[in-house]
Write an enzyme that holds these catalytic residues in place. Structure first.
Site, short mmCIF file in Angstrom:
data_model
loop_
_atom_site.label_atom_id
_atom_site.label_comp_id
_atom_site.label_asym_id
_atom_site.label_seq_id
_atom_site.Cartn_x
_atom_site.Cartn_y
_atom_site.Cartn_z
N ASP A 32 80.99 -71.15 89.22
CA ASP A 32 80.63 -72.50 89.67
C ASP A 32 81.49 -73.57 88.97
O ASP A 32 81.99 -73.35 87.87
CB ASP A 32 79.15 -72.71 89.31
CG ASP A 32 78.47 -73.71 90.21
OD1 ASP A 32 79.16 -74.28 91.09
OD2 ASP A 32 77.27 -73.94 90.03
N ASN A 34 84.16 -75.34 90.50
CA ASN A 34 85.55 -75.48 90.97
C ASN A 34 85.80 -76.86 91.57
O ASN A 34 86.82 -77.49 91.30
CB ASN A 34 85.85 -74.38 92.00
CG ASN A 34 85.63 -73.00 91.41
OD1 ASN A 34 86.47 -72.49 90.69
ND2 ASN A 34 84.46 -72.41 91.68
N GLY A 35 84.82 -77.35 92.37
CA GLY A 35 84.99 -78.67 93.00
C GLY A 35 85.02 -79.78 91.97
O GLY A 35 85.88 -80.66 92.01
N TRP A 37 85.77 -79.55 88.82
CA TRP A 37 86.99 -79.42 88.01
C TRP A 37 88.12 -80.19 88.68
O TRP A 37 88.83 -80.97 88.05
CB TRP A 37 87.37 -77.94 87.89
CG TRP A 37 88.62 -77.66 87.12
CD1 TRP A 37 88.73 -77.47 85.78
CD2 TRP A 37 89.95 -77.56 87.66
NE1 TRP A 37 90.06 -77.27 85.44
CE2 TRP A 37 90.82 -77.32 86.57
CE3 TRP A 37 90.50 -77.67 88.95
CZ2 TRP A 37 92.20 -77.16 86.73
CZ3 TRP A 37 91.87 -77.51 89.11
CH2 TRP A 37 92.70 -77.27 88.01
N ARG A 45 89.15 -80.71 96.38
CA ARG A 45 88.27 -79.61 95.97
C ARG A 45 88.98 -78.25 96.10
O ARG A 45 88.82 -77.35 95.26
CB ARG A 45 86.98 -79.59 96.81
CG ARG A 45 86.01 -80.72 96.51
CD ARG A 45 84.83 -80.72 97.47
NE ARG A 45 84.16 -79.43 97.49
CZ ARG A 45 83.24 -79.06 96.60
NH1 ARG A 45 82.93 -79.88 95.61
NH2 ARG A 45 82.66 -77.89 96.67
N HIS A 49 89.31 -74.44 93.95
CA HIS A 49 89.09 -73.06 94.42
C HIS A 49 90.33 -72.21 94.15
O HIS A 49 90.24 -71.07 93.73
CB HIS A 49 88.77 -73.06 95.92
CG HIS A 49 87.52 -73.82 96.26
ND1 HIS A 49 86.38 -73.77 95.49
CD2 HIS A 49 87.24 -74.65 97.29
CE1 HIS A 49 85.45 -74.53 96.04
NE2 HIS A 49 85.94 -75.07 97.14
N ARG A 83 79.55 -76.35 103.97
CA ARG A 83 80.67 -77.14 103.42
C ARG A 83 81.51 -77.66 104.59
O ARG A 83 81.44 -77.13 105.70
CB ARG A 83 81.53 -76.26 102.52
CG ARG A 83 80.82 -75.73 101.27
CD ARG A 83 81.03 -76.64 100.09
NE ARG A 83 80.39 -76.11 98.87
CZ ARG A 83 80.98 -75.21 98.06
NH1 ARG A 83 82.18 -74.74 98.34
NH2 ARG A 83 80.34 -74.81 96.98
N LEU A 143 87.00 -49.74 87.22
CA LEU A 143 86.11 -50.88 87.43
C LEU A 143 85.75 -50.99 88.91
O LEU A 143 86.63 -50.87 89.77
CB LEU A 143 86.82 -52.17 87.00
CG LEU A 143 86.12 -53.48 87.34
CD1 LEU A 143 84.93 -53.71 86.42
CD2 LEU A 143 87.08 -54.66 87.25
C1 LIG Z 1 85.49 -65.79 100.56
C2 LIG Z 1 85.55 -66.88 99.59
C3 LIG Z 1 86.28 -66.59 98.31
C4 LIG Z 1 86.38 -67.62 97.39
C5 LIG Z 1 87.06 -67.41 96.20
N1 LIG Z 1 87.13 -68.42 95.27
C6 LIG Z 1 86.48 -69.71 95.46
C7 LIG Z 1 85.14 -69.78 94.87
C8 LIG Z 1 84.95 -69.33 93.49
C9 LIG Z 1 86.10 -69.29 92.56
C10 LIG Z 1 87.01 -68.13 92.83
C11 LIG Z 1 87.90 -68.37 94.02
N2 LIG Z 1 87.60 -66.17 95.99
N3 LIG Z 1 88.29 -65.67 94.92
C12 LIG Z 1 88.57 -64.40 95.17
C13 LIG Z 1 88.06 -64.04 96.42
C14 LIG Z 1 88.12 -62.72 97.05
C15 LIG Z 1 87.10 -62.31 97.90
C16 LIG Z 1 87.15 -61.04 98.45
C17 LIG Z 1 88.20 -60.18 98.14
F1 LIG Z 1 88.25 -58.95 98.67
C18 LIG Z 1 89.22 -60.60 97.30
C19 LIG Z 1 89.18 -61.86 96.74
C20 LIG Z 1 87.44 -65.18 96.93
N4 LIG Z 1 86.79 -65.36 98.09
#
Ligand SMILES: CCc1cc(N2CCCCCC2)n2ncc(-c3ccc(F)cc3)c2n1
Length: 252
Positions: A32, A34-35, A37, A45, A49, A83, A143
């Protein structure tokens, strides 16, 4: 003579570093802030992310190196659809971008990619990238990197109730068969160990409809730090604090 110290309170030395033999097996993270920040830096925003995605790579590397068994990351909640469209479209591209740059390293690190959530409503390009990553890493036994995508805990639990009710109606099971174990087996996380530690960044102290059933016995660790500023040392601090909560200094 009992080895009691002079004063009543048991004096014991607190370990200085991480005990690599008593790490939490399953760590869940609500990423949490990111926006906020980005806003604090006068950036859009989506820049938060983007920065946050880089931190995911760092923490995945570190969790993999430390020998954490499962890392569950709350990447997109069912509430996130509310959003602005531009932001959702950007977010839905992140899995593609992440895997395009990072899947080779994940495979090299013996990481297994999994997901929890209602996957079928994600855009085709997102589904394709994640499905490819899951199939290419399905035999890895390092992992388990588990992304919560379009995940909502209440939706997951109501879904489980519906499945179980249908099984009773069809005569596959009896009401008396229903217990916590059977319920757990009907959740997305049925194959996973329950989380030992929940980390949430940005100072919020809420569960936000994340793993409500599965976190019943987990330790919760909160930090004011926004996710884009989270790093390996804070991650280790959370693991260290977890270890020192689980230990009882001489007490029962
Ligand atoms: C679908 C929204 C979303 C948002 C997001 N954020 C934005 C929100 C939180 C901060 C981290 C970056 N991340 N970061 C990695 C993935 C990711 C998801 C699946 C995968 F198989 C590989 C990578 C990701 N997916």
């Amino acid at each position: 003579k009992f080895p009691f110290t002079k004063n009543k309170k048991q004096q014991t030395t607190k370990p200085l570093g991480l005990d690599h033999n008593h790490l939490p097996k399953h760590v869940a993270i609500i990423m949490d802030g990111n926006g906020r920040w980005a806003k604090n830096r006068g950036m859009p925003r989506i820049a938060g992310h983007k920065e946050g995605m880089g931190v995911v790579k760092k923490i995945v590397r570190h969790a993999s190196d430390l020998g954490v068994k499962v890392l569950t990351l709350y990447a997109f909640s069912t509430e996130n659809w509310k959003r602005p469209k531009k932001e959702v479209d950007f977010l839905m591209k992140l899995p593609v971008e992440f895997l395009n740059t990072y899947l080779p390293e994940l495979i090299e690190r013996n990481v297994q990619v999994q997901t929890i959530g209602d996957f079928t409503v994600l855009p085709p390009h997102t589904q394709k990238a994640v499905k490819e990553a899951m199939s290419k890493t399905k035999d890895n036994d390092g992992l388990i990197l588990n992304f919560a995508l379009n995940y909502g805990s209440r939706f997951e639990m109501v879904n489980a109730v519906k499945q179980i009710a249908a099984e009773v109606e069809q005569g596959d099971i009896r009401v008396s068969d229903i217990d916590e174990k059977l319920f757990s087996r009907h959740l997305y996380t049925s194959e996973l160990l329950e989380p030992d530690l929940l980390i949430r960044t940005s100072g919020e102290q809420r569960l936000s409809n994340f793993l409500l059933w599965q976190l019943a016995y987990a330790e919760f660790w909160f930090t004011e730090v926004y996710w884009p500023d989270f790093d390996e040392s804070l991650f280790e601090k959370a693991l260290f604090d977890y270890q020192n909560r689980k230990r009882r200094y001489g007490g029962v």
